[in-house]
Design a protein around this motif. Structure first.
Motif, mmCIF file in Angstrom:
data_model
loop_
_atom_site.group_PDB
_atom_site.id
_atom_site.type_symbol
_atom_site.label_atom_id
_atom_site.label_comp_id
_atom_site.label_asym_id
_atom_site.label_seq_id
_atom_site.Cartn_x
_atom_site.Cartn_y
_atom_site.Cartn_z
ATOM 1 N N ALA A 63 24.590 29.668 60.371
ATOM 2 C CA ALA A 63 24.510 29.240 58.974
ATOM 3 C C ALA A 63 25.258 30.191 58.045
ATOM 4 N N GLY A 64 25.319 31.464 58.415
ATOM 5 C CA GLY A 64 25.829 32.473 57.482
ATOM 6 C C GLY A 64 27.325 32.666 57.581
ATOM 7 N N TYR A 65 27.773 33.675 56.882
ATOM 8 C CA TYR A 65 29.197 34.008 56.859
ATOM 9 C C TYR A 65 29.386 35.300 57.626
ATOM 10 N N CYS A 66 30.283 35.260 58.595
ATOM 11 C CA CYS A 66 30.375 36.434 59.467
ATOM 12 C C CYS A 66 31.156 37.554 58.809
ATOM 13 N N GLN A 67 31.994 37.251 57.851
ATOM 14 C CA GLN A 67 32.832 38.313 57.292
ATOM 15 C C GLN A 67 33.028 38.108 55.802
ATOM 16 N N LYS A 68 33.036 39.197 55.044
ATOM 17 C CA LYS A 68 33.372 39.094 53.620
ATOM 18 C C LYS A 68 34.419 40.155 53.287
ATOM 19 N N TYR A 69 35.316 39.777 52.409
ATOM 20 C CA TYR A 69 36.434 40.651 52.046
ATOM 21 C C TYR A 69 36.575 40.671 50.534
ATOM 22 N N HIS A 70 36.910 41.821 49.957
ATOM 23 C CA HIS A 70 37.353 41.858 48.563
ATOM 24 C C HIS A 70 38.668 41.102 48.495
ATOM 25 N N TYR A 71 38.906 40.400 47.386
ATOM 26 C CA TYR A 71 40.130 39.596 47.293
ATOM 27 C C TYR A 71 41.373 40.438 47.541
ATOM 28 N N THR A 72 41.404 41.642 46.936
ATOM 29 C CA THR A 72 42.612 42.484 47.091
ATOM 30 C C THR A 72 42.825 42.854 48.549
ATOM 31 N N LYS A 73 41.733 43.200 49.232
ATOM 32 C CA LYS A 73 41.860 43.607 50.641
ATOM 33 C C LYS A 73 42.347 42.438 51.478
ATOM 34 N N PHE A 74 41.736 41.277 51.247
ATOM 35 C CA PHE A 74 42.103 40.090 52.013
ATOM 36 C C PHE A 74 43.574 39.750 51.767
ATOM 37 N N PHE A 75 43.956 39.818 50.475
ATOM 38 C CA PHE A 75 45.325 39.454 50.105
ATOM 39 C C PHE A 75 46.323 40.399 50.765
ATOM 40 N N SER A 76 46.027 41.718 50.665
ATOM 41 C CA SER A 76 47.022 42.652 51.206
ATOM 42 C C SER A 76 47.093 42.551 52.732
ATOM 43 N N ARG A 77 45.993 42.176 53.382
ATOM 44 C CA ARG A 77 46.028 42.098 54.846
ATOM 45 C C ARG A 77 46.716 40.824 55.346
ATOM 46 N N TYR A 78 46.446 39.701 54.648
ATOM 47 C CA TYR A 78 46.914 38.430 55.203
ATOM 48 C C TYR A 78 48.042 37.766 54.419
ATOM 49 N N LYS A 79 48.585 38.453 53.399
ATOM 50 C CA LYS A 79 49.652 37.796 52.623
ATOM 51 C C LYS A 79 50.876 37.518 53.500
ATOM 52 N N ILE A 80 50.972 38.268 54.559
ATOM 53 C CA ILE A 80 52.083 38.087 55.496
ATOM 54 C C ILE A 80 52.041 36.722 56.197
ATOM 55 N N CYS A 81 50.826 36.089 56.187
ATOM 56 C CA CYS A 81 50.665 34.821 56.916
ATOM 57 C C CYS A 81 51.283 33.639 56.167
ATOM 58 N N CYS A 82 51.573 33.816 54.892
ATOM 59 C CA CYS A 82 52.020 32.670 54.095
ATOM 60 C C CYS A 82 53.334 33.018 53.386
ATOM 61 N N PRO A 83 54.378 32.181 53.545
ATOM 62 C CA PRO A 83 55.681 32.509 52.955
ATOM 63 C C PRO A 83 55.605 32.706 51.437
ATOM 64 N N THR A 84 54.723 31.929 50.754
ATOM 65 C CA THR A 84 54.644 32.054 49.287
ATOM 66 C C THR A 84 54.137 33.438 48.885
ATOM 67 N N THR A 85 53.069 33.872 49.546
ATOM 68 C CA THR A 85 52.497 35.171 49.149
ATOM 69 C C THR A 85 53.306 36.339 49.687
ATOM 70 N N TRP A 86 54.050 36.090 50.732
ATOM 71 C CA TRP A 86 54.838 37.180 51.339
ATOM 72 C C TRP A 86 56.091 37.481 50.515
ATOM 73 N N ASN A 87 56.419 36.546 49.621
ATOM 74 C CA ASN A 87 57.582 36.738 48.744
ATOM 75 C C ASN A 87 57.319 37.909 47.794
ATOM 76 N N PRO A 88 58.230 38.901 47.746
ATOM 77 C CA PRO A 88 57.982 40.066 46.881
ATOM 78 C C PRO A 88 57.859 39.679 45.408
ATOM 79 N N LYS A 89 58.404 38.507 45.075
ATOM 80 C CA LYS A 89 58.345 38.104 43.647
ATOM 81 C C LYS A 89 57.082 37.330 43.326
ATOM 82 N N TYR A 90 56.170 37.235 44.257
ATOM 83 C CA TYR A 90 54.935 36.483 44.006
ATOM 84 C C TYR A 90 54.142 37.159 42.883
ATOM 85 N N ASP A 91 53.812 36.420 41.820
ATOM 86 C CA ASP A 91 53.227 37.091 40.653
ATOM 87 C C ASP A 91 51.896 36.476 40.198
#
Ligand SMILES: Nc1ncnc2c1ncn2[C@@H]1O[C@H](COP(=O)(O)OP(=O)(O)OP(=O)(O)O)[C@@H](O)[C@H]1O
Length: 924
Positions: free
Chosen positions: A512-540
């Motif tokens: 029923a529960g959630y196995c993992q929780k992440y601060h948005y910044t941590k999640f973003f910096s770890r997984y931005k590589i997974c998506c071409p839009t966020t991996w773009n250095p100009k993503y603002d």
């Protein structure tokens, strides 16, 4: 591997086999039990609940074999949870990886009842970690439990430098594993439930550096069951170390022990019999000795250990008798010999020890000890006191009710030794023993020592506090059966454990529960590589929006809402499978990102290099242009002058073309006053021209003779550098000296030659003349020597009949002759062909140079090898060898005739054995 398999079982019911219990359709005790039993029966002892591992003790040796199988460990290396089937290796890998990734402390909590496999599980974890860091070492010492070896710690402090040296060479993980072996020997014992039951709680800490290399470790133990020393239940044993010690014959003899455990009261149980164990005590003791050695225990320290163990065994054999001579109740020790041996081993005063053992000084505080009757636990809901009159009570624990016997309750709880015994041991002459106990006199602290229960509570509180600092990982151990039988799954026993380990609730909460929780910044910096839009250095856009983008790119729309929840500051992920998907996507994209970074960086480096090179080339070009400009006028002047000089020289050389004798003996004019290289070239050109004019006039035969002469000059020297004194460069080589009218038997000779040619492959006579040949006995024989283009033949000089077969010219390996005025030549053949030693001066004309030249020339023609001509004394040759015999070398020295002889010819004079002298005529 995340597998969902369904399998038919007898009776038509469908049994699920999930490696994660969260995947069960229905979650209840029975479905969990069935799933686990199904897996257990197919040899899969590990199951998962999310990140937790459930391990069912199979009571077989598979895990021992597994630990030796390095390939299995390798398969779990660098893998993510859910990529592999559940295993303790996988949990260890995950914990280790989390520590490195997040930089936070991690802990693995292993729970389960006695004999469920906790100790083995902890060993598997440590084995996995040590497998990847076998060589790690550090100056931080791994500290085994303080209470097992306190004097040793004190001793360590005094000998720090010694042990630091050892630390630098011993792996931390090995030290921890070795300490573990010692703790097991001293703290484990056979119980009714487990052959190797740990009679203490254990907390192992391993510290790692940022790179994941173990830096140090510490093993802390809680509440050792000390009472086992003097009393055990039926079928149980004392601590392993006592039985192990008695298997060592040399220690038994040294301490005058008896190797039969039944001799010692402490080694049997209350009925006096010694319980049998499947544990191999002999091997166990060898492991203890190895660990002590590898941990750097000195001989004195181990010796102290054995003495204490012997003393404990003997204390159990002390006999006390009632002293009827005294008015008050008192006892005395009847076995005085044993007492003396104990005192000797402990190095303490025997009478003081006796007094301490039979009497007790009482303090006022001790008299105020709590009586069980004062317990007011009866008010508690989990307390039952139906047997209060027998002083027993039962507590309902979560694992089931436990009845406590209050006999010796206070004595057992009162942990420390009585003050008289402490004082005796404190005064021991043995520095290790006295160091074990705190000084009574110095501190003057006589307050009642803390009770065992209190100590336990205190250490558990400390443990909980330190566990709260860590991210926990769980291994829940389950015992498959009470009989310790392999492959026996006792449903009711396992069901009970599933119940009290709260497994059903854990699975429900997990699902029923959630196995993992992440601060948005941590999640973003770890997984931005997974998506071409966020991996773009100009993503603002904001990180929260970024996280949404990432999730959209990875999860299908129907899963986004059910699997992820967006909080105020954090994002919550429901199942570990989804987390694994993110991780996998990240891992897959990392190489691409690395390549992109590499590409940009390499492009940048190449551009920098190119710019630099271009700059350099520009500078070089400018420099060359500048120099050319400077040189141009000078070069022009010198060119004109040079041309003028050349023209005047050529004008000077004009008469040279017509001068008689090709200008022989005239000095060539030079271009400059000082001779230049150019002048040498001119001389060479002139000589070449001269030679050309001369050679052009020669016939083919003359040219061949000239060639021979040139070769002869190379071999024998010319002008003032004659290498052989007898050689006459001017004499013409005639080759065939027998086809000559001066030969009275010319006709016979010609006939012999004519019959020779058709019989073999000879085509040309290169030399023919009478010579003197020295045979293997040193006898000189006149022979006709005929050298053709292929062979050397020896003929009878009278009848011109052939002697033996011809010697093949291509087998000649060297020629030798003296440098003197003799006319002998040795022709060396490749063994086993015999060498030839001949005198070529029969008609007082030197022909050594002619024959040697012909042979060198002909061997080169046939083999392309230039054979050497050795001009030196003595000359050695071997004309007695054959295919079976290596023969003997002749050693020929050379000497002028003592007085002037009329004849010019040389003589061969045989000396002793194979030595000979050739006499020759000195110059007239
Ligand atoms: N994974 C395993 N595979 C095979 N046998 C095992 C495994 N785990 C434990 N055992 C067997 O079960 C016995 C008891 O295990 P272990 O000593 O680890 O239990 P424990 O939970 O530590 O018990 P205690 O609490 O009494 O110390 C071991 O000696 C071993 O023979």
């Amino acid at each position: 591997m995340n597998s969902i398999n369904f399998e038919e079982r007898g009776g038509g019911t469908t049994t699920e086999n999930h490696d994660d219990l969260c995947y069960l359709e229905k979650i209840n005790e029975q479905s969990i039990l069935d799933n686990m039993q199904h897996r257990f029966n197919s040899g899969q002892i590990y199951t998962r609940i999310g990140e937790q591992i459930i391990s069912i003790n199979p009571f077989n040796n598979k895990h021992v074999t597994e630990q030796k199988d390095q390939r299995l460990k390798q398969t779990y290396r660098n893998k993510y949870m859910y990529e592999m089937s559940p295993h303790i290796y996988q949990l260890a890998e995950d914990t280790y990886k989390k520590m490195l990734q997040t930089g936070t402390n991690q802990c693995i909590i292993i729970t389960g009842e006695s004999g469920s496999g906790k100790t083995e599980a902890s060993k598997i974890v440590m084995d996995y970690i040590s497998h990847y860091h076998p060589q790690s070492s550090s100056s931080t010492s791994s500290t085994p439990s303080s209470s097992t070896t306190p004097n040793r710690q004190r001793y360590n402090r005094n000998n720090n430098h010694n042990h630091n040296n050892q630390n630098s060479t011993t792996s931390i993980m090995k030290r921890i594993l070795d300490s573990n072996i010692l703790l097991e020997a001293f703290g484990n014992a056979k119980t009714q439930r487990n052959e190797n039951s740990s009679r203490f709680g254990k907390y192992i800490t391993i510290q790692f550096d940022a790179a994941g290399v173990p830096l140090g470790g510490k093993i802390t133990q809680f509440l050792l069951e000390k009472s086992r020393i003097h009393s055990r239940a039926a079928g149980e044993r004392n601590f392993h170390i006592f039985y192990q010690l008695l298997t060592n014959q040399s220690l038994v003899e040294r301490f005058k022990l008896n190797s039969d455990p039944a001799t010692y009261n402490y080694l049997g149980n209350d009925s006096g019999s010694v319980s049998k164990s499947t544990v191999n005590d002999r091997d166990g003791f060898q492991s203890v000795l190895n660990s002590l050695e590898s941990l750097g225990w000195s001989t004195e320290e181990t010796d102290f250990l054995w003495r204490i163990l012997c003393a404990v065994l003997l204390i159990g054999n002390l006999e006390f008798e009632v002293d009827t001579n005294k008015n008050v109740d008192s006892v005395f020790i009847a076995s005085q010999d044993t007492l003396l041996r104990i005192a000797q081993l402990l190095e303490c005063d025997a009478s003081m020890l006796e007094k301490a053992l039979i009497s007790r000084s009482l303090t006022t505080e001790a008299a105020a000890a709590v009586h069980p009757a004062r317990l007011e636990a009866g008010k508690h809901p989990n307390y039952e006191s139906s047997e209060m009159e027998q002083q027993k009570f039962t507590l309902k624990h979560y694992a089931g009710p436990v009845t406590y016997d209050l006999e010796h309750f206070i004595a057992k709880n009162r942990d420390p030794l009585n003050q008289d015994i402490l004082a005796t041991l404190q005064l021991s002459n043995d520095p290790y023993l006295s160091a074990l106990f705190p000084s009574l006199n110095c501190s003057g602290n006589r307050k009642i020592p803390t009770m065992a229960g209190h100590q336990f509570k205190q250490s558990i509180n400390e443990l909980i506090a330190s566990l709260q600092q860590c991210q926990p990982h769980y291994i829940r151990c389950i015992k498959s059966n009470d009989e310790k039988q392999p492959s026996n799954f006792n449903q009711s026993l396992v069901r009970n454990q599933i119940r009290y380990l709260n497994i059903v609730e854990t699975v429900r909460v997990r699902k029923a529960g959630y196995c993992q929780k992440y601060h948005y910044t941590k999640f973003f910096s770890r997984y931005k590589i997974c998506c071409p839009t966020t991996w773009n250095p100009k993503y603002d856009k904001s990180v929260k929006e970024g996280c949404n983008e990432i999730i959209k790119s990875i999860l299908p729309s129907h899963e986004r809402q059910s699997e992820c929840f967006f909080g105020v500051k954090k994002i919550f992920i429901k199942s570990a499978r989804v987390l694994y998907l993110f991780e996998k996507q990240r891992q897959d994209n990392l190489p691409k990102a690395a390549i992109a970074i590499q590409r940009v960086w390499r492009g940048y480096l190449a551009r920098c290099w190119f710019k630099k090179e271009l700059e350099k080339l520009k500078l070089q070009k400018e420099e060359i242009q500048r120099q050319l400009l400077q040189k141009r006028s000078a070069v022009k002047i010198s060119e004109v002058y040079y041309r003028y000089k050349m023209r005047s020289l050529i004008a000077k050389l004009a008469p040279w073309t017509q001068a008689p004798y090709y200008n022989k003996g005239r000095q060539m004019p030079t271009l400059w006053r000082v001779k230049r290289q150019f002048d040498d070239y001119l001389v060479l050109i002139q000589r070449a021209w001269w030679a050309h004019v001369k050679v052009a006039k020669l016939t083919a035969e003359q040219r061949s003779l000239i060639r021979q002469k040139v070769l002869a000059l190379d071999l024998f020297g010319g002008g003032g550098t004659l290498r052989k004194k007898e050689w006459d460069p001017k004499r013409r080589f005639l080759a065939d000296y027998l086809n000559n009218d001066s030969n009275p038997k010319k006709a016979q000779y010609v006939q012999a030659i004519q019959s020779l040619f058709p019989s073999g492959d000879d085509k040309e006579i290169l030399f023919a003349d009478n010579v003197i040949k020295v045979n293997k006995r040193g006898k000189c024989q006149l022979r006709t020597l005929i050298i053709t283009d292929q062979h050397i033949y020896k003929y009878d000089p009278k009848k011109y009949t052939r002697k033996k077969v011809g010697l093949k010219i291509h087998l000649i390996v060297a020629l030798s002759s003296s440098s003197k005025r003799d006319t002998f030549l040795a022709i060396h053949f490749k063994p086993p062909v015999r060498d030839l030693f001949i005198d070529l001066g029969c008609d007082a004309v030197e022909k050594v140079s002619e024959v040697a030249t012909i042979l060198v020339q002909q061997v080169f023609k046939l083999t392309k090898n230039t054979i050497p001509l050795l001009l030196r004394e003595p000359v050695t040759f071997n004309n007695s060898r054959d295919s079976r015999n290596s023969g003997t070398d002749w050693v020929i020295s050379f000497s002028p005739y003592a007085k002037k002889e009329t004849q010019r010819q040389c003589t061969f004079t045989k000396g002793k054995t194979n030595a000979a002298i050739v006499y020759y005529q000195e110059s007239e």
